[in-house]
Design a protein around this motif. Structure first.
Motif, short mmCIF file in Angstrom:
data_model
loop_
_atom_site.label_atom_id
_atom_site.label_comp_id
_atom_site.label_asym_id
_atom_site.label_seq_id
_atom_site.Cartn_x
_atom_site.Cartn_y
_atom_site.Cartn_z
N ALA A 56 1.38 -1.24 -0.23
CA ALA A 56 -0.10 0.04 -0.29
C ALA A 56 0.83 1.14 -0.11
CB ALA A 56 -1.06 -0.19 1.21
N ALA A 57 2.03 0.58 1.06
CA ALA A 57 3.29 2.22 0.53
C ALA A 57 3.93 2.51 -0.54
CB ALA A 57 3.86 2.54 1.84
N LEU A 58 3.87 1.52 -1.54
CA LEU A 58 4.42 2.08 -2.71
C LEU A 58 3.84 1.80 -3.74
CD1 LEU A 58 6.48 -1.45 -2.53
CD2 LEU A 58 7.23 0.67 -2.50
N ARG A 59 2.38 1.89 -3.39
CA ARG A 59 1.33 2.18 -4.58
C ARG A 59 1.06 3.42 -4.13
NH1 ARG A 59 -0.49 -2.36 -3.03
NH2 ARG A 59 -2.38 -2.08 -1.54
N TYR A 60 0.77 4.03 -2.55
CA TYR A 60 0.85 5.40 -2.40
C TYR A 60 1.65 6.61 -2.70
CZ TYR A 60 0.98 9.54 0.42
OH TYR A 60 1.00 11.39 1.26
N LEU A 61 3.04 6.22 -2.84
CA LEU A 61 4.39 6.31 -3.44
C LEU A 61 4.20 6.70 -4.80
CD1 LEU A 61 7.04 5.11 -0.78
CD2 LEU A 61 6.14 7.59 -1.16
N GLN A 62 3.64 5.82 -5.61
CA GLN A 62 3.26 6.01 -7.14
C GLN A 62 2.92 7.39 -7.04
OE1 GLN A 62 1.82 2.97 -8.82
NE2 GLN A 62 2.87 1.37 -8.93
#
Length: 126
Positions: free
Chosen positions: A41-47
């Motif tokens: 979820a963090a990686l998706r947010y950081l996109q």
């Protein structure tokens, strides 16, 4: 995102991430906090978001720190977890986590540890 300091909290336990966000908001209301429940979820947010100034990882996220470090290589990443085994601590540090803080059992101590984390990694002007 504006120039205010920002913190990304990653903890699979929503109660823990809410507690961290509350401790930050109470002591440092100018800091933006984004809480998510997984490294994915963090990686998706950081996109779609600017990199935070600090990432705080819970127990499970500490085990996936290497994946996150590739996404935000210049951002300090620290852990906050209770009763973390030495081997898990060593793996997280070897993966690049800069520090791991023990999660205290009481709210006043917890709030103080979160304040210490912010002071150590964002500076005294947070």
């Amino acid at each position: 995102m504006n120039s205010r300091a920002s913190v990304l909290v990653i903890d699979e336990n929503q109660h823990e991430s809410t507690l961290a966000a509350s401790a930050i908001a109470l002591r440092h209301p100018g800091i933006q906090v984004k809480a998510v429940q997984s490294v994915g979820a963090a990686l998706r947010y950081l996109q779609d978001a600017a990199a935070p100034r600090l990432v705080i990882l819970g127990r499970k996220a500490l085990g996936e720190a290497a994946t996150l470090l590739n996404a935000v290589p210049a951002v300090p990443i620290v852990g906050l977890a209770a009763e973390l085994h030495a081997a898990a601590r060593d793996r997280a540090i070897a993966a690049g986590v800069q520090a791991i803080y023990d999660r205290p059992p009481s709210w006043p101590e917890y709030r103080d540890v979160v304040t210490e984390i912010l002071r150590n990694w964002l500076g005294s002007g947070t």
